[in-house]
Design an enzyme around this catalytic site. Structure first.
Site, PDB file in Angstrom:
ATOM      1  N   TYR A 151      -8.498  -5.094   5.620  1.00  0.00           N
ATOM      2  CA  TYR A 151      -7.870  -3.834   5.203  1.00  0.00           C
ATOM      3  C   TYR A 151      -8.879  -2.919   4.521  1.00  0.00           C
ATOM      4  CZ  TYR A 151      -4.427  -0.695   3.067  1.00  0.00           C
ATOM      5  OH  TYR A 151      -3.701   0.406   2.677  1.00  0.00           O
ATOM      6  N   GLY A 154     -11.654  -1.939   6.937  1.00  0.00           N
ATOM      7  CA  GLY A 154     -11.057  -1.149   8.012  1.00  0.00           C
ATOM      8  C   GLY A 154     -10.824   0.286   7.571  1.00  0.00           C
ATOM      9  N   LYS A 155     -10.290   0.436   6.359  1.00  0.00           N
ATOM     10  CA  LYS A 155     -10.035   1.783   5.827  1.00  0.00           C
ATOM     11  C   LYS A 155     -11.344   2.514   5.507  1.00  0.00           C
ATOM     12  CE  LYS A 155      -5.442   2.183   5.488  1.00  0.00           C
ATOM     13  NZ  LYS A 155      -4.671   3.322   6.033  1.00  0.00           N
ATOM     14  N   VAL A 193       3.610  -5.767  -5.827  1.00  0.00           N
ATOM     15  CA  VAL A 193       4.067  -6.213  -7.143  1.00  0.00           C
ATOM     16  C   VAL A 193       5.415  -5.602  -7.540  1.00  0.00           C
ATOM     17  CG1 VAL A 193       2.690  -4.511  -8.447  1.00  0.00           C
ATOM     18  CG2 VAL A 193       3.334  -6.655  -9.512  1.00  0.00           C
ATOM     19  N   SER A 195       7.964  -4.375  -5.614  1.00  0.00           N
ATOM     20  CA  SER A 195       9.071  -4.943  -4.828  1.00  0.00           C
ATOM     21  C   SER A 195       9.255  -6.423  -5.141  1.00  0.00           C
ATOM     22  CB  SER A 195       8.840  -4.722  -3.330  1.00  0.00           C
ATOM     23  OG  SER A 195       7.548  -5.130  -2.951  1.00  0.00           O
ATOM     24  N   PRO A 280      -8.163  -6.989  -7.608  1.00  0.00           N
ATOM     25  CA  PRO A 280      -8.828  -6.124  -8.594  1.00  0.00           C
ATOM     26  C   PRO A 280      -8.262  -6.306 -10.001  1.00  0.00           C
ATOM     27  CG  PRO A 280      -8.080  -4.860  -6.681  1.00  0.00           C
ATOM     28  CD  PRO A 280      -7.464  -6.220  -6.579  1.00  0.00           C
TER      29      PRO A 280
END
Length: 320
Positions: A151, A154-155, A193, A195, A280
């Site tokens: 992710y 990729g971003k 986190v 949800s 993080p």
């Protein structure tokens, strides 16, 4: 000139049935546009857009952006990509393809049509940051071979492609770096986190905090975020971004858990588990550029936004 009529823009939203994408589609329709929602429904949900299907100016196409798409539009918002670790780590190769091939295909479409295109990038490009709060000039601290790299990288690659198309083909681009966003239409099992905590609290289950809960996050309510995306898209062509969009209010994960318990009236207990790899420790946007360039800043406080989100999940579970 619009392909439909000169007064109504025709706007493509990839990932339009997803959490943020569905809110964006709704807002764009409210503002008098025609919207084409493209989604492969891997993480997007038909229930997120069901109420829009009767609108004559709303169209849904089931399509995977890793394959080319041929439509005629005036603007493109590229939001297609699973955005929670549970989903993007399930098929990491496809996640990278969605970011990279998806960007190439949407940029190719924008180039052919000579229209502007916005990339929904992410605060994950900063990785586990050594600079706090994160400014757009910070290059990040990302593990390129870790379990989140599909992710994150990729971003990052998608941003590279956007800026190379801008330099090489003079394409009009906008890049938004989205920080933690929450609100109605979140997937109940997406592993994020907010949800997670709400679902656990409503079910009376233990609330799972990873690490000691001292790691911090900033939470932006989805309607605020959508306003920022639209404002960025409508800026002068010279404004490319990247621009941070998020709420600079910073809370520990433990504080969030306690707020959710209080607002739901739950009897859930907080339990602690080991911190996942490359999670993080701090995440907070510097939104100075968004304030100055877009005249944008979040308006919904965390407690108010959590109430709306809790009401959504209560209704969702009531329908099941």
């Amino acid at each position: 000139m619009s392909y439909t009529n000169p007064y109504r823009k025709r706007i493509l939203v990839t990932g339009g049935a997803g959490f943020i994408g569905s809110h964006l589609c709704e807002r764009l329709l409210q503002e008098g546009n025609e919207v084409i929602c493209v989604d492969n429904f891997y993480t997007g949900s038909k229930r997120n857009i069901a109420h829009l299907l009767t609108n004559p100016y709303f169209e849904v196409i089931r399509h995977d952006v890793t394959f080319p798409l041929y439509v005629e539009v005036d603007e493109i918002y590229n939001l297609a990509c699973p955005a929670s670790p549970v989903h993007y780590q399930f098929d990491p190769v496809q996640t990278t393809k969605t970011s990279v091939h998806g960007a190439i295909n949407m940029l190719g479409l924008a180039k052919r049509l000579k229209v502007k295109i916005l990339q929904a990038s992410t605060s994950e490009v900063y990785g586990d940051p050594s600079v706090h709060p994160q400014v757009e000039e910070y290059w990040g601290n990302v593990n390129p071979i870790g379990i989140r790299a599909c992710y994150d990288e990729g971003k990052r690659c998608a941003e590279t492609l956007f800026f190379d198309y801008h330099r090489q083909h003079k394409l009009q681009i906008k890049v938004a770096r989205i920080f933690n966003t929450y609100g109605p239409n979140m997937h109940p099992n997406d592993g994020r986190v907010v949800s997670n905590f709400i679902v656990q609290a409503l079910k009376g289950e233990d609330i799972t905090v990873y690490g000691d809960g001292s790691q911090t996050r900033s939470f932006c309510y989805v309607s605020d975020l959508v306003s920022g995306l639209i404002k960025l898209m409508n800026t002068d062509p010279s404004i490319t971004g990247p621009i941070n969009l998020g709420n600079p209010g910073e809370f520990t994960i433990l504080e969030l858990a306690e707020k959710v318990i209080k607002l739901t009236g739950s009897k859930s207990k907080i339990i602690f588990k080991p911190l996942p790899q490359d999670d993080p420790k701090q995440r907070r946007p510097d939104i100075s550029k968004a304030k100055e360039i877009l005249h944008w800043q979040p308006a919904i406080p965390l407690e108010e936004g959590l109430k709306y989100t809790i009401d959504y999940f209560k209704k969702l579970f009531g329908e099941q």
